[in-house]
Write an enzyme that holds these catalytic residues in place. Structure first.
Site, PDB file in Angstrom:
ATOM      1  N   LYS A 174      34.307  32.925 -17.119  1.00  0.00           N
ATOM      2  CA  LYS A 174      35.211  31.847 -16.699  1.00  0.00           C
ATOM      3  C   LYS A 174      35.064  31.703 -15.172  1.00  0.00           C
ATOM      4  O   LYS A 174      35.643  32.451 -14.394  1.00  0.00           O
ATOM      5  CB  LYS A 174      36.628  32.219 -17.088  1.00  0.00           C
ATOM      6  CG  LYS A 174      37.731  31.114 -17.063  1.00  0.00           C
ATOM      7  CD  LYS A 174      37.633  30.148 -15.967  1.00  0.00           C
ATOM      8  CE  LYS A 174      38.939  29.425 -15.692  1.00  0.00           C
ATOM      9  NZ  LYS A 174      38.977  29.001 -14.293  1.00  0.00           N
ATOM     10  N   GLU A 249      40.236  43.072  -8.992  1.00  0.00           N
ATOM     11  CA  GLU A 249      39.889  43.169  -7.573  1.00  0.00           C
ATOM     12  C   GLU A 249      40.555  41.980  -6.913  1.00  0.00           C
ATOM     13  O   GLU A 249      40.164  40.839  -7.135  1.00  0.00           O
ATOM     14  CB  GLU A 249      38.375  43.161  -7.399  1.00  0.00           C
ATOM     15  CG  GLU A 249      37.934  43.613  -6.012  1.00  0.00           C
ATOM     16  CD  GLU A 249      37.636  42.450  -5.097  1.00  0.00           C
ATOM     17  OE1 GLU A 249      38.515  42.173  -4.222  1.00  0.00           O
ATOM     18  OE2 GLU A 249      36.599  41.823  -5.236  1.00  0.00           O
ATOM     19  N   CYS A 283      37.144  38.568   0.560  1.00  0.00           N
ATOM     20  CA  CYS A 283      38.326  39.385   0.272  1.00  0.00           C
ATOM     21  C   CYS A 283      38.397  40.604   1.172  1.00  0.00           C
ATOM     22  O   CYS A 283      39.474  40.981   1.640  1.00  0.00           O
ATOM     23  CB  CYS A 283      38.359  39.783  -1.202  1.00  0.00           C
ATOM     24  SG  CYS A 283      36.896  40.684  -1.753  1.00  0.00           S
ATOM     25  N   GLU A 378      47.438  36.547   4.126  1.00  0.00           N
ATOM     26  CA  GLU A 378      45.983  36.616   4.098  1.00  0.00           C
ATOM     27  C   GLU A 378      45.424  35.239   4.447  1.00  0.00           C
ATOM     28  O   GLU A 378      45.515  34.309   3.654  1.00  0.00           O
ATOM     29  CB  GLU A 378      45.473  37.046   2.719  1.00  0.00           C
ATOM     30  CG  GLU A 378      43.965  37.140   2.641  1.00  0.00           C
ATOM     31  CD  GLU A 378      43.453  37.475   1.252  1.00  0.00           C
ATOM     32  OE1 GLU A 378      42.282  37.863   1.141  1.00  0.00           O
ATOM     33  OE2 GLU A 378      44.224  37.335   0.278  1.00  0.00           O
TER      34      GLU A 378
END
Length: 478
Positions: A174, A249, A283, A378
């Protein structure tokens, strides 16, 4: 482009589509299906049937098929890199590097799987088992759903898909709605290489619908997701209804610590590498720059001079060093976050300008430890938020106050001093004298706290993609 379900290219059952554009220029590229829960159900049912036969294929034959896949990818590497650059907005040079990792990742998992041995348990280990033989083996989980984000789609496909396939699982991919074309093409190439229909499938659609339908489906045995912490928490909650295993993650707000005796020039170069790569959409990028007050002015001055030399432009041009963000909305989000920090007292040293999906490399100075960006905000873009400190203990406290714990780094000419700081950082990986943006193929990569559950990497992912079965031969010894 269409979904790949049970070997067929099909639209969503309701005909809904998602329109894709090049984020650098807004030009139309293609459409993909906006899949429904019914489409997901069709894919899972096909995967459960196909996986049974795939698990019986000898591992060396599964490995041969994956090697053929690598050969096809390498033959088409330039067209794949162009496709990835066009749909993502990353420079063509970065896209080529990502495609080149297909061989390293795939063959790493193929070779590691051949040496993933079980254990023998001595019969004399406890009274009453002297005549019994016990051993363990690794067996497939069944159906693995992989939910892959936009920032490094090919790399993360390479971590999740070959590892699942070599262990005998069926895989449903996906991709992100923003740039699914390269991953759907890789699914087609896997079938061309010999992976049977139903064993590899690709399905596109909105995360809250298609993604959560995968997480909720009782026919899925593992959901391996890389994405935001919010998406991970929602997926974990959904998967828990069937006790479906998850590997997550998630987000990060990595601390970059420069001590007073650190090499400022090295820190500047590593900061450019560790923050500006992929326009800051990483990330494990360094995001909070904790700079000792004795060298902060020097660091900011040199960083300003360095990032102003970065060439921003058309991602398809060879000389471009930084492209755009994944879309205009992402760039607007970065713009809003920077403006919010300025309202709280931070100062823009350079940058801070948005044009469409492009955002200029930016330095925010005079950030304080109580501002959101120093804790849980973030910023997924090319922004360097500078926070001053006076002692290593203060830097460690600021670094550890975040709910995130993906990676971190520390710079010092004294390795003993640096290691003491690195050991105290509450994160899954700590780099000494380098940016936190470090993820080798082999290393176990994963976060603490709200940055995830589980680890990925050749040294660890195969365990995530399989389960242990213990076989007991009772009283076989006479």
């Amino acid at each position: 482009m269409k979904n790949l379900i049970n070997g067929e290219h099909v639209d969503a059952v309701n005909g809904a589509i998602i329109e894709l554009v090049n984020p650098a220029n807004g030009e139309y590229i293609d459409t993909v299906p906006n899949s429904t829960a019914e489409d997901v159900d069709n894919a899972v049912k096909a995967a459960r049937i196909a996986q049974k036969a795939w698990a019986k294929v000898p591992m060396h034959e599964r490995g041969r098929i994956l090697e053929k896949y690598v050969e096809i990818v390498e033959h088409r590497k330039e067209s794949l890199a162009r496709m990835l650059s066009n749909e993502t907005g990353k420079p063509i040079t970065e896209a080529r590097g990502e495609i080149a990792n297909v061989r390293t990742l795939t063959m790493g998992y193929v070779e590691k799987a051949k040496h993933l041995y079980g254990i023998n348990i001595p019969g004399s280990a406890e009274p009453g088992s002297e005549k019994t033989v016990q051993y363990t083996e690794r067996v497939p989980l069944g159906v693995v759903a992989t939910i892959i984000p936009f920032n490094f789609p090919v790399d993360l496909f390479g971590q999740k898909v070959p590892s699942a396939l070599i262990m005998g699982n069926a895989v449903i991919v996906k991709p992100s709605n923003y740039n699914p074309l390269t991953l759907l093409t890789l699914c087609d190439i896997l079938m061309e290489a010999g992976v049977p229909a139903g064993v590899i499938q690709g399905i596109t659609g909105d995360g809250p619908i298609a993604g959560q339908a995968l997480a909720a489906h009782p026919g899925v045995d593992l959901v391996s997701l890389t994405g935001s912490t919010a998406a991970g928490m929602q997926t974990m909650a959904t998967a828990s209804q069937n006790l479906t295993h998850v590997s997550l993650e998630l987000g990060g707000n990595d601390a970059f610590i420069l001590l007073d005796d650190g090499d400022v020039d090295l820190a500047v170069e590593e900061a450019v590498w560790g923050r500006m790569y992929n326009a800051g959409q990483v990330c494990c990028a360094s995001k909070r720059f904790l700079i000792h007050n004795a060298v902060k002015e020097q660091f900011v001055s040199k960083m300003k001079a360095r990032i102003e030399r970065i060439k921003i432009g058309n991602p398809s041009e060879e000389s471009t060093q930084m492209g755009c963000l994944i879309n205009v909305a992402a760039a607007k989000r970065v713009e809003e976050q920077v403006n919010d920090m300025v309202k709280l007292g931070a100062k823009i040293v350079c940058g801070g300008q948005r044009t469409g999906a492009f955002y200029t490399p930016t330095i925010l100075n005079d950030v304080t430890k109580d501002m959101p960006v120093a804790i849980d905000m973030e910023i997924f873009g090319p922004v360097i938020s500078v926070i001053g400190f006076d002692t290593p203990e203060e830097a460690i406290a600021i670094a550890n106050q975040s709910p995130y714990g993906l990676c971190g780094c520390v710079f010092s000419r004294n390795f003993s001093r640096a290691l003491k700081v690195a050991e105290r950082l509450e994160c899954g990986g700590a780099v000494v004298n380098g940016a936190s943006f470090w993820r080798s193929v082999e290393m176990p990569f994963g976060g603490w706290k709200h940055s995830g559950i589980g680890n990925e990497g050749v040294s660890s992912t195969l365990e995530e993609m399989s389960r242990i079965k213990t076989v007991v031969l009772k009283n076989i010894l006479k």
